[in-house]
Design an enzyme around this catalytic site. Structure first.
Site, PDB file in Angstrom:
ATOM      1  N   LYS A  67       0.819  -1.223   0.000  1.00  0.00           N
ATOM      2  CA  LYS A  67       0.000   0.000   0.000  1.00  0.00           C
ATOM      3  C   LYS A  67       0.844   1.260   0.000  1.00  0.00           C
ATOM      4  CE  LYS A  67      -2.286  -0.400   3.814  1.00  0.00           C
ATOM      5  NZ  LYS A  67      -1.987  -1.725   4.326  1.00  0.00           N
TER       6      LYS A  67
ATOM      7  N   ARG B  35      -9.498   1.728   8.892  1.00  0.00           N
ATOM      8  CA  ARG B  35      -9.059   0.366   9.178  1.00  0.00           C
ATOM      9  C   ARG B  35     -10.148  -0.469   9.832  1.00  0.00           C
ATOM     10  NH1 ARG B  35      -3.365   1.213   8.936  1.00  0.00           N
ATOM     11  NH2 ARG B  35      -2.224  -0.738   9.017  1.00  0.00           N
TER      12      ARG B  35
ATOM     13  N   ARG C  67      11.283  -5.723   4.826  1.00  0.00           N
ATOM     14  CA  ARG C  67      11.135  -4.286   4.604  1.00  0.00           C
ATOM     15  C   ARG C  67      12.096  -3.453   5.444  1.00  0.00           C
ATOM     16  NH1 ARG C  67       5.252  -1.834   4.975  1.00  0.00           N
ATOM     17  NH2 ARG C  67       5.129  -2.915   6.952  1.00  0.00           N
TER      18      ARG C  67
ATOM     19  N   ARG D 271      11.348  -1.666  10.864  1.00  0.00           N
ATOM     20  CA  ARG D 271      10.302  -1.274  11.805  1.00  0.00           C
ATOM     21  C   ARG D 271      10.169  -2.304  12.906  1.00  0.00           C
ATOM     22  NH1 ARG D 271       5.101   0.261   8.249  1.00  0.00           N
ATOM     23  NH2 ARG D 271       4.185  -1.077   9.823  1.00  0.00           N
TER      24      ARG D 271
ATOM     25  N   ARG E  68      -0.566  -8.508  12.951  1.00  0.00           N
ATOM     26  CA  ARG E  68      -1.119  -7.425  12.126  1.00  0.00           C
ATOM     27  C   ARG E  68      -2.011  -7.980  11.025  1.00  0.00           C
ATOM     28  NH1 ARG E  68       4.160  -4.963  10.453  1.00  0.00           N
ATOM     29  NH2 ARG E  68       2.940  -3.996   8.814  1.00  0.00           N
TER      30      ARG E  68
END
Ligand code: ADP
Ligand code: ZN
Length: 209
Positions: free
Chosen positions: A13, A88, A122, A155, A166
């Protein structure tokens, strides 16, 4: 155009939202980025949000809705925006209905195991929020942001255990938004596998841009 990016964590996203925002010359509004900036600066909002984020849970609605409403009222959002990470859940979607008229919802989808691989590889820039991936989108110099030269970091919530939480949070709370926006005729499904440019191309196609 006022566009929402929807999709599970790891679907890309953020990466796609940045590109789309550049192309349409509208701001990229990422609630995750705004929250992380608040955590880094240790603001009251950040201190409150931190424990939820670290656990892979949603930050409480009242906090996030107020924060997003404020951001959408800034002058640059008048021409449109790419909203990334909001809404969300249904409560947030209902709040957004009262804040802005949405033109389209891009729904990125991907196989569950690919999601975990994407998030755990990531790296992000804490200074300019650029996003990299060790395999598919590495920076030119190892550990250094292409855009601003800062040292990039992983992160906290990209550890495998938190990533799985998540994804569960997404399935439980965010996935129902797919039906919500489908019912409004706004949903545009996009398969999020493949190269970044390829996925961007699919997005432009479903938006007829
Ligand atoms: P992702 O890569 O999972 O899409 P984001 O950067 O959008 O991650 O968000 C990271 C974290 O910030 C979420 O796991 C959540 O704790 C918090 N967060 C971001 N946006 C929202 C929101 N709209 N409502 C509640 N919590 C949010
Ligand atoms: Zn940077």
């Amino acid at each position: 155009m006022r566009i929402i990016m929807l999709g599970p964590p790891g679907a890309g996203k953020g990466t796609q939202a940045v590109k789309l925002a550049e192309r349409l010359k509208v701001p990229h509004i990422s609630t995750g980025d705004i929250l992380r900036r608040n955590v880094a600066k240790k603001t009251k909002l950040g201190q409150h949000a931190q424990k939820y984020m670290a656990a892979g849970k949603l930050v409480p609605d009242d906090v996030v809705i107020e924060m997003t409403a404020k951001r959408l009222k800034e002058p640059d959002a008048k021409r449109g925006f790419i909203l990334d990470g909001f809404p969300r859940n249904l409560a947030q979607a209902t709040a957004l209905d009262g804040l802005a008229e949405i033109d389209a919802v891009v729904n990125l989808f991907l196989d569950p195991e690919d999601l975990v691989k994407r998030s755990t590889g990531r790296w992000v820039c804490p200074n300019c929020d650029a996003v990299y991936h060790v395999l598919t989108n590495p920076p030119k110099r190892r550990g250094v942001c292409d855009k601003c030269g800062s040292a990039i970091i992983q992160r906290e919530d990209d550890k495998e255990e938190v990533v799985r939480t998540r994804i569960r949070t997404y399935d439980d709370q965010t996935a129902p938004l797919v039906a919500h926006y489908k019912g409004k005729g706004l949903l545009r499904d996009v398969y999020a596998s493949g190269h970044i440019a390829e996925v961007q191309h699919r997005i432009l196609e479903v938006l007829r841009l």
